[in-house]
Design an enzyme around this catalytic site. Structure first.
Site, PDB file in Angstrom:
ATOM      1  N   GLY A 152       0.829  -1.193   0.000  1.00 40.21           N
ATOM      2  CA  GLY A 152       0.000   0.000   0.000  1.00 40.21           C
ATOM      3  C   GLY A 152       0.867   1.247   0.000  1.00 40.21           C
ATOM      4  O   GLY A 152       2.092   1.171   0.071  1.00 40.21           O
ATOM      5  N   HIS A 172      11.680  11.353   8.772  1.00 39.68           N
ATOM      6  CA  HIS A 172      12.673  12.375   8.398  1.00 39.68           C
ATOM      7  C   HIS A 172      12.737  12.633   6.891  1.00 39.68           C
ATOM      8  O   HIS A 172      13.374  13.601   6.455  1.00 39.68           O
ATOM      9  CB  HIS A 172      14.058  12.023   8.958  1.00 39.68           C
ATOM     10  CG  HIS A 172      14.767  10.920   8.238  1.00 39.68           C
ATOM     11  ND1 HIS A 172      16.136  10.745   8.337  1.00 39.68           N
ATOM     12  CD2 HIS A 172      14.336   9.933   7.422  1.00 39.68           C
ATOM     13  CE1 HIS A 172      16.518   9.711   7.617  1.00 39.68           C
ATOM     14  NE2 HIS A 172      15.435   9.203   7.047  1.00 39.68           N
TER      15      HIS A 172
END
Length: 263
Positions: A152, A172
């Protein structure tokens, strides 16, 4: 007679799960040339990777090429494996039964969790092109009955429901808006009392001690449009804005930590 030193034998033998050379290979093949344009990156705030010349973006370049997928998965596994091992052994899983690793790459975090916590069942969730690599890794470790590979897009699809949601080196990569959106999706996928765990090079709040975390944030400038590494104070603000009631920090290996939010 020649033989590897103890550290080399542990970390630079491709046949061992502790192999870290994948990161060195990716640095050599991809990252090193981009850092020659650091000055331009600092002046413009723009990435200096493939996208600079109009080529595909970082993830587009990786996920449309099978060899680059494997290189990237191996690099992430090498740099993160020690953290996954420590997390799987030190985190208290006694009140939880299921875990979903968002952006699970090769399934290595899930593998360490089930190897060290026999009652746990895991889902490793990532883009469809990564699934064959993850499935191959899980099969090699004979963990098919404990780990499900699910495909997904974590931006467009709901997260699978689980008692624990983890993200290893995911947040990040993105700017603040996307960070908050992913944290909110994790909150919505968890039950009350569930845990959201982010494994990153968390920067100390006064931004003066974790040099590696700061350099990793600089690498996000080189590689991404808006990505950056962050502090626990940043994470605490975002998590509580999403609805989490408390946060804490668990030290892992070297400069890395697990930022934990409880629903």
């Amino acid at each position: 007679m020649y033989r590897n030193a103890e550290d080399s034998d542990l970390f630079l033998d491709k046949n061992k799960p502790s192999y870290m050379g994948g990161m060195l290979e990716m640095c050599n093949n991809r990252l090193y040339p981009f850092w020659t344009d650091l000055e331009e990156g600092l002046k413009t705030g723009l990435p200096q990777n493939e996208s600079k010349t109009g080529e595909k973006t970082l993830f587009e370049a990786i996920y449309t090429n099978e060899d680059k997928i494997r290189e990237f998965v191996n690099a992430m596994a090498g740099v993160s494996m020690g953290n996954f091992m420590v997390f799987a052994k030190q985190f208290d899983f006694s009140n939880y039964k299921t875990l979903c690793d968002i952006g699970g790459s090769g399934g290595h975090l899930s593998a360490q969790v089930v190897l060290n916590n026999k009652h746990m069942q895991c889902i490793s969730f990532d883009l469809p092109p990564v699934s064959p690599v993850a499935q191959e890794n899980v099969a090699k470790m004979a963990l098919d009955d404990k780990i499900r590979i699910e495909s997904g897009d974590f931006f467009t699809d709901d997260f699978p429901k689980a008692d624990i949601i983890t993200m290893g080196m995911i947040l990040h990569d993105w700017g603040t808006t996307h960070k908050k959106m992913l944290i909110k999706k994790a909150y919505e996928a968890l039950p009350k009392g569930g845990a959201f765990v982010v494994i990153e090079n968390i920067i100390d709040d006064n931004r003066s001690e974790n040099a590696f975390g700061l350099l990793m944030s600089l690498n996000m400038l080189i590689e991404t449009t808006e990505g950056y590494d962050f502090t626990l104070a940043d994470f605490d603000e975002w998590a509580k804005e999403a609805g989490f009631v408390s946060t804490s920090l668990m030290a892992l290996t070297g400069p890395s930590s697990a930022a934990i939010a409880i629903k």
